[in-house]
Design a protein around this motif. Structure first.
Motif, PDB file in Angstrom:
ATOM      1  N   GLY A   1       1.430   5.232   5.156  1.00 45.09           N
ATOM      2  CA  GLY A   1       2.526   5.736   4.347  1.00 45.09           C
ATOM      3  C   GLY A   1       2.190   7.087   3.753  1.00 45.09           C
ATOM      4  N   SER A   2       3.216   7.892   3.522  1.00 41.07           N
ATOM      5  CA  SER A   2       2.987   9.222   2.962  1.00 41.07           C
ATOM      6  C   SER A   2       4.088   9.591   1.995  1.00 41.07           C
ATOM      7  CB  SER A   2       2.908  10.280   4.073  1.00 41.07           C
ATOM      8  OG  SER A   2       4.153  10.405   4.739  1.00 41.07           O
ATOM      9  N   VAL A   3       3.730  10.441   1.031  1.00 34.19           N
ATOM     10  CA  VAL A   3       4.686  11.038   0.107  1.00 34.19           C
ATOM     11  C   VAL A   3       4.329  12.510  -0.007  1.00 34.19           C
ATOM     12  CG1 VAL A   3       5.692  10.962  -2.201  1.00 34.19           C
ATOM     13  CG2 VAL A   3       4.782   8.876  -1.168  1.00 34.19           C
ATOM     14  N   THR A   4       5.329  13.388   0.076  1.00 36.94           N
ATOM     15  CA  THR A   4       5.097  14.817  -0.068  1.00 36.94           C
ATOM     16  C   THR A   4       6.086  15.410  -1.046  1.00 36.94           C
ATOM     17  OG1 THR A   4       6.572  15.459   1.742  1.00 36.94           O
ATOM     18  CG2 THR A   4       4.279  14.975   2.319  1.00 36.94           C
ATOM     19  N   ALA A   5       5.684  16.526  -1.638  1.00 40.57           N
ATOM     20  CA  ALA A   5       6.566  17.279  -2.536  1.00 40.57           C
ATOM     21  C   ALA A   5       6.388  18.762  -2.250  1.00 40.57           C
ATOM     22  CB  ALA A   5       6.233  16.972  -3.994  1.00 40.57           C
ATOM     23  N   ASP A   6       7.502  19.468  -2.197  1.00 39.24           N
ATOM     24  CA  ASP A   6       7.512  20.915  -1.996  1.00 39.24           C
ATOM     25  C   ASP A   6       8.428  21.492  -3.074  1.00 39.24           C
ATOM     26  OD1 ASP A   6       7.460  23.508  -1.121  1.00 39.24           O
ATOM     27  OD2 ASP A   6       8.211  23.096   0.898  1.00 39.24           O
ATOM     28  N   ILE A   7       7.829  22.146  -4.083  1.00 36.94           N
ATOM     29  CA  ILE A   7       8.560  22.564  -5.281  1.00 36.94           C
ATOM     30  C   ILE A   7       8.338  24.060  -5.490  1.00 36.94           C
ATOM     31  CG2 ILE A   7       8.855  22.191  -7.758  1.00 36.94           C
ATOM     32  CD1 ILE A   7       7.361  19.459  -7.221  1.00 36.94           C
TER      33      ILE A   7
ATOM     34  N   TYR B   1       0.829  -1.203   0.000  1.00 38.90           N
ATOM     35  CA  TYR B   1       0.000   0.000   0.000  1.00 38.90           C
ATOM     36  C   TYR B   1       0.864   1.253   0.000  1.00 38.90           C
ATOM     37  CZ  TYR B   1      -3.637   3.290   1.337  1.00 38.90           C
ATOM     38  OH  TYR B   1      -4.497   4.348   1.369  1.00 38.90           O
ATOM     39  N   ILE B   2       1.883   1.261   0.884  1.00 38.37           N
ATOM     40  CA  ILE B   2       2.785   2.420   0.955  1.00 38.37           C
ATOM     41  C   ILE B   2       3.505   2.613  -0.372  1.00 38.37           C
ATOM     42  CG2 ILE B   2       4.826   3.335   2.108  1.00 38.37           C
ATOM     43  CD1 ILE B   2       3.922   1.851   4.625  1.00 38.37           C
ATOM     44  N   ALA B   3       3.907   1.492  -0.980  1.00 36.32           N
ATOM     45  CA  ALA B   3       4.621   1.588  -2.256  1.00 36.32           C
ATOM     46  C   ALA B   3       3.739   2.201  -3.331  1.00 36.32           C
ATOM     47  CB  ALA B   3       5.092   0.206  -2.680  1.00 36.32           C
ATOM     48  N   ARG B   4       2.454   1.812  -3.344  1.00 40.39           N
ATOM     49  CA  ARG B   4       1.547   2.395  -4.340  1.00 40.39           C
ATOM     50  C   ARG B   4       1.407   3.894  -4.129  1.00 40.39           C
ATOM     51  NH1 ARG B   4      -1.588  -2.171  -3.051  1.00 40.39           N
ATOM     52  NH2 ARG B   4      -3.091  -0.880  -1.913  1.00 40.39           N
ATOM     53  N   ARG B   5       1.301   4.302  -2.852  1.00 37.10           N
ATOM     54  CA  ARG B   5       1.202   5.736  -2.547  1.00 37.10           C
ATOM     55  C   ARG B   5       2.446   6.451  -3.042  1.00 37.10           C
ATOM     56  NH1 ARG B   5      -3.540   8.143  -0.203  1.00 37.10           N
ATOM     57  NH2 ARG B   5      -4.779   6.350   0.370  1.00 37.10           N
TER      58      ARG B   5
ATOM     59  N   LEU C   1       0.626  16.335  -1.195  1.00 43.47           N
ATOM     60  CA  LEU C   1       0.643  15.373  -0.110  1.00 43.47           C
ATOM     61  C   LEU C   1      -0.310  14.232  -0.429  1.00 43.47           C
ATOM     62  CD1 LEU C   1       0.870  14.312   2.912  1.00 43.47           C
ATOM     63  CD2 LEU C   1      -0.944  15.970   3.425  1.00 43.47           C
ATOM     64  N   ASP C   2       0.151  13.023  -0.194  1.00 52.21           N
ATOM     65  CA  ASP C   2      -0.719  11.851  -0.288  1.00 52.21           C
ATOM     66  C   ASP C   2      -0.334  10.911   0.842  1.00 52.21           C
ATOM     67  OD1 ASP C   2      -2.494   9.928  -1.008  1.00 52.21           O
ATOM     68  OD2 ASP C   2      -1.574   9.444  -2.937  1.00 52.21           O
ATOM     69  N   GLU C   3      -1.237  10.734   1.792  1.00 53.95           N
ATOM     70  CA  GLU C   3      -0.983   9.865   2.933  1.00 53.95           C
ATOM     71  C   GLU C   3      -2.189   8.977   3.147  1.00 53.95           C
ATOM     72  OE1 GLU C   3       0.279   9.975   7.659  1.00 53.95           O
ATOM     73  OE2 GLU C   3      -0.469  11.798   6.711  1.00 53.95           O
ATOM     74  N   GLY C   4      -1.960   7.727   3.458  1.00 54.97           N
ATOM     75  CA  GLY C   4      -3.075   6.838   3.716  1.00 54.97           C
ATOM     76  C   GLY C   4      -2.637   5.543   4.352  1.00 54.97           C
ATOM     77  N   GLY C   5      -3.594   4.894   5.007  1.00 55.28           N
ATOM     78  CA  GLY C   5      -3.330   3.622   5.647  1.00 55.28           C
ATOM     79  C   GLY C   5      -4.106   3.502   6.930  1.00 55.28           C
ATOM     80  N   GLU C   6      -3.641   2.629   7.793  1.00 59.37           N
ATOM     81  CA  GLU C   6      -4.299   2.378   9.075  1.00 59.37           C
ATOM     82  C   GLU C   6      -3.631   3.212  10.147  1.00 59.37           C
ATOM     83  OE1 GLU C   6      -6.108  -1.689  10.664  1.00 59.37           O
ATOM     84  OE2 GLU C   6      -3.941  -1.581  11.017  1.00 59.37           O
ATOM     85  N   SER C   7      -4.430   3.839  11.007  1.00 51.94           N
ATOM     86  CA  SER C   7      -3.875   4.620  12.110  1.00 51.94           C
ATOM     87  C   SER C   7      -3.616   3.695  13.292  1.00 51.94           C
ATOM     88  CB  SER C   7      -4.837   5.749  12.468  1.00 51.94           C
ATOM     89  OG  SER C   7      -4.231   6.651  13.376  1.00 51.94           O
ATOM     90  N   TYR C   8      -3.536   4.240  14.509  1.00 53.16           N
ATOM     91  CA  TYR C   8      -3.073   3.445  15.642  1.00 53.16           C
ATOM     92  C   TYR C   8      -4.118   2.467  16.177  1.00 53.16           C
ATOM     93  CZ  TYR C   8      -5.338   7.245  18.306  1.00 53.16           C
ATOM     94  OH  TYR C   8      -6.231   8.170  18.794  1.00 53.16           O
ATOM     95  N   VAL C   9      -5.349   2.494  15.663  1.00 54.05           N
ATOM     96  CA  VAL C   9      -6.375   1.529  16.045  1.00 54.05           C
ATOM     97  C   VAL C   9      -6.576   0.542  14.894  1.00 54.05           C
ATOM     98  CG1 VAL C   9      -8.783   1.211  16.738  1.00 54.05           C
ATOM     99  CG2 VAL C   9      -7.516   3.224  17.519  1.00 54.05           C
TER     100      VAL C   9
END
Length: 709
Positions: free
Chosen positions: A187-193, A9-13, A210-218
């Motif tokens: 997982g997250s990926v960000t860009a600042d250009i 999942y992180i890799a796809r993000r 910004l693109d972040e997604g997945g399961e949080s701490y619960v």
């Protein structure tokens, strides 16, 4: 502690976001040699000295960019470097570094007073909604002016002014990318250009993605954040600059613990484990889309006079199904409801216009301001509202419920309320000599509110038209150039409170403040004594909602930020607060502490550069909140808490590119605590004395790799 990765999942993000970011940056790659040298020089600075975390100026609304030292107000600024090094994700997380501010899971507040939905919160000085989440990735810094500011900003709660300053195009090209991980599988990926182009580099842009997604701490929870933000500047002439911004942020959070309320005779228990599935529901939470468009034009008339004008349009579209767990006895039993009564759409059009200048007359200086600021705010609510009961459960064995089929369509809604507010401010700061100065600001304000029923007819009980004058007087003395002692008085209108079908007319708050500021080359200190008074509205048991008492908050604020040594940086604050209700119609809360507010709150961040290993630094942040009254009768207290965060970062070159690795363990001892206990009504007492509690986050891990191209 459970650490669980979701690598595919992180890799796809990462793949999708990186392709998008590189497409934007490719137009400007490769970097010029001199640009690369500049970046390498920046890395060398990181390696040879600690971060400053010391800000010299802040934007004070119509007064413009002012020296923090010379301004007679208590001001806190969290700079970009701190936001980045601490790996913060939202504005709400930034508030914990300012002890006078509370803002996690609630509307932000200072000095024990909660902000209005729109009146106290701004982006670049223009009103926005405070009731949605804002990503830290698009902001350069967070500024907070504690206490009353109605003479500068117009009618508002005495809760302070929260200003989020957007990132602007950089002078040298910037192509910064990062990938991140957070507990337990996000997982997250960000860009600042950023770059400049055209003749004399008159055009500049800055893109934040910004693109972040997945399961949080619960387990079975969901966190999803997507941001696209563009800042575009045009230097129209040597004296005129146009700044424009557009952003879209989609924030989804499901499955995290809901809020906890109390039944009659029930007290808050010891905080349970927030990681337990069932305190929230996998289908329930927030699904918010916030779109913001703004433009500002800055024009220098001559060396002494400047004109600034700005306009902002925002749409905050929210589908909120955050569950409410109502504790029904002291053995942990609770009922679960999904709240669907929230306004689902806020549309705001806000604006500002300010003329600033300096006049020299009779051996004195006059810093003059004439300004206007205001907004039009439309609120929409679904035709179908009301809480949906899911069932009953127990803290010792929480239940996961199926999603009910009667959750309303949040987009099937009507305009329920329109508020228009405008203020015209005139002011003069008189410099008598190098040591003494005084300021006087007056603001005439108008407030119009119109409530509507679902059939479109006017709701008279929710409508009014009023106005009045707000004022602010200050006097400052500088014993030395690096010191300021000041005293101020302010009074301000604030919009009347609403309970059920009743909306009260505006009423007036007052504040007295005595402050001291000291600035060394690399370290700032501040202290402020204050007292705030305002009318207090509530409904005694069986009574009518009306102004029936007074609220008085007294306190002391201490701050220190900057470099203690070449390798050690400090960002710290301590607040003592005494919030009381006086002269109330009901004997129960009279002369009592307001529930949920601690006497003592403090935060200290220490950032230490390890000189023996160039590029390596560690940090420790400790937040402390004292015990809080659990009800308005002050018959019991809710425990306070102390939470420690540990972090480290390492800056180096990777494949010839400046790279920084960061890791943080937040709540390292896995403390279980009530993050906030807030009154059911904004004023703090509704006759029942019950409040709302939110749990603090457990131990979590964050890690990022940031690379400059």
């Amino acid at each position: 502690m459970k650490i669980q990765t979701n690598t595919p999942y992180i890799a796809r993000r990462a793949t999708g976001m990186t392709v998008l970011a590189l497409a934007v940056a490719s137009v400007f790659l490769p970097a010029h040699a001199e640009d690369k040298a500049a970046v390498l020089e920046a890395v060398d600075v990181v390696a040879t000295g600690a971060p400053a975390y010391k800000t010299e100026t802040a934007n004070i609304g119509p007064l413009g960019e002012k020296s923090v030292l010379d301004t007679p107000y208590a001001i806190n600024v969290i700079p970009a470097e701190l936001l980045e090094n601490q790996q913060l994700k939202s504005v709400r997380e930034a508030f914990r570094y300012m002890p006078s501010v509370q803002g996690e899971n609630i509307r932000p507040q200072t000095r024990g007073l909660q902000a209005g939905v729109v009146q106290n919160t701004r982006i670049d000085g223009m009103n926005i909604a405070a009731t949605t989440d804002y990503p830290i990735e698009q902001f350069d810094r967070i500024e907070v002016l504690n206490g009353l500011a109605g003479a500068l900003y117009g009618p508002a709660s005495p809760a302070g002014t929260f200003n989020y300053v957007l990132k602007r195009p950089t002078e040298t090209p910037l192509r910064r990318f990062s990938v991140g991980y957070a507990s337990q599988g996000s997982g997250s990926v960000t860009a600042d250009i950023s770059d400049r182009f055209g003749e004399d580099k008159r055009f500049g842009f800055r893109v934040n993605l910004l693109d972040e997604g997945g399961e949080s701490y619960v387990d079975r929870s969901k966190l999803d954040r997507k941001l696209a933000s563009l800042a575009f500047d045009v230097q129209l002439t040597s004296d005129t600059k146009l700044e424009t911004n557009v952003s879209r942020y989609h924030y989804t959070s499901k499955g995290l613990p809901g809020t906890f309320e109390l039944g009659t005779g029930v007290v808050y228990p010891t905080a349970p484990d927030p990681k337990r599935v069932g305190y929230g529901q996998p289908f329930a939470g927030d699904d918010n889309v916030t779109e913001t468009y703004s433009a500002r034009i800055k024009h220098r008339l001559n060396q002494n006079w400047n004109l600034t004008a700005g306009i902002l349009k925002q749409s905050s579209d929210r589908a909120s199904t955050v569950p409410t767990n109502t504790l029904t006895n002291n053995a942990g039993a609770y009922s679960v409801k999904v709240a669907t009564t929230t306004f689902s759409l806020d549309e705001i059009l806000s604006y500002t216009l300010a003329l600033n200048g300096r006049v020299n007359a009779a051996g004195m200086t006059h810093d003059v301001v004439v300004s206007t600021t205001g907004f039009e705010w439309d609120r929409y609510t679904p035709y179908t509202t009301g809480a949906i009961t899911l069932g009953t459960s127990n803290l010792n064995n929480p239940t996961v419920f199926n999603q009910p089929g009667n959750i309303p369509n949040f987009k099937n809604r009507y305009k329920a309320q329109t508020t228009r507010q405008q203020a015209i401010t005139v002011g003069d700061t008189i410099g008598f000599n190098e040591q003494w100065s005084a300021g006087l600001f007056l603001s005439q304000s108008w407030i119009d509110q119109y409530g509507s029923n679902p059939n479109g007819t006017v709701a008279p009980a929710k409508s009014y038209n009023d106005g009045g004058l707000s004022s602010n007087a200050t006097i400052s003395y500088k014993p030395q150039k690096n010191m300021t002692v000041y005293a101020s008085y302010a009074d301000s209108l604030q919009q009347g409170d609403t309970s059920g079908a009743i909306t009260l007319a505006p009423y007036r708050s007052k504040q007295w403040e005595l402050g001291y500021k000291l600035a060394y080359e690399k370290l700032n200190f501040g202290a402020a004594l204050f007292q705030i008074e305002r009318p207090f509205a509530f409904a005694p048991a069986g009574g009518v909602f009306a102004v029936q008492g007074d609220q008085r908050n007294r306190g002391l604020e201490l701050t220190a930020n900057g470099a203690l040594t070449r390798d050690l940086t400090l960002y710290a604050g301590l607040t003592y607060l005494d919030p009381r209700l006086l002269n109330t119609a009901s004997a129960t809360p009279t002369n009592k502490q307001i529930m949920g507010l601690p006497r003592i709150a403090g935060n200290i961040l220490l950032d230490y550069r390890i000189a023996a290993v160039p590029g390596l630094a560690v940090n420790l942040n400790v937040s402390h909140l004292g015990s809080r009254e659990g009800n308005s009768a002050n018959t019991y207290k809710v425990d306070g808490y102390t939470v420690a965060d540990l972090g480290a970062r390492y800056s180096t070159l990777l494949m010839g590119r400046p790279t920084t690795w960061r890791i943080a363990i937040n709540n390292v001892t896995d403390e279980r605590y009530w993050a906030n206990i807030t009154p059911s009504g904004q004023n703090g007492y509704t006759g029942t004395g019950a409040g709302t509690g939110t749990l603090g986050a457990p131990r979590t891990i964050r890690a990022t790799m940031q690379m400059d191209f």
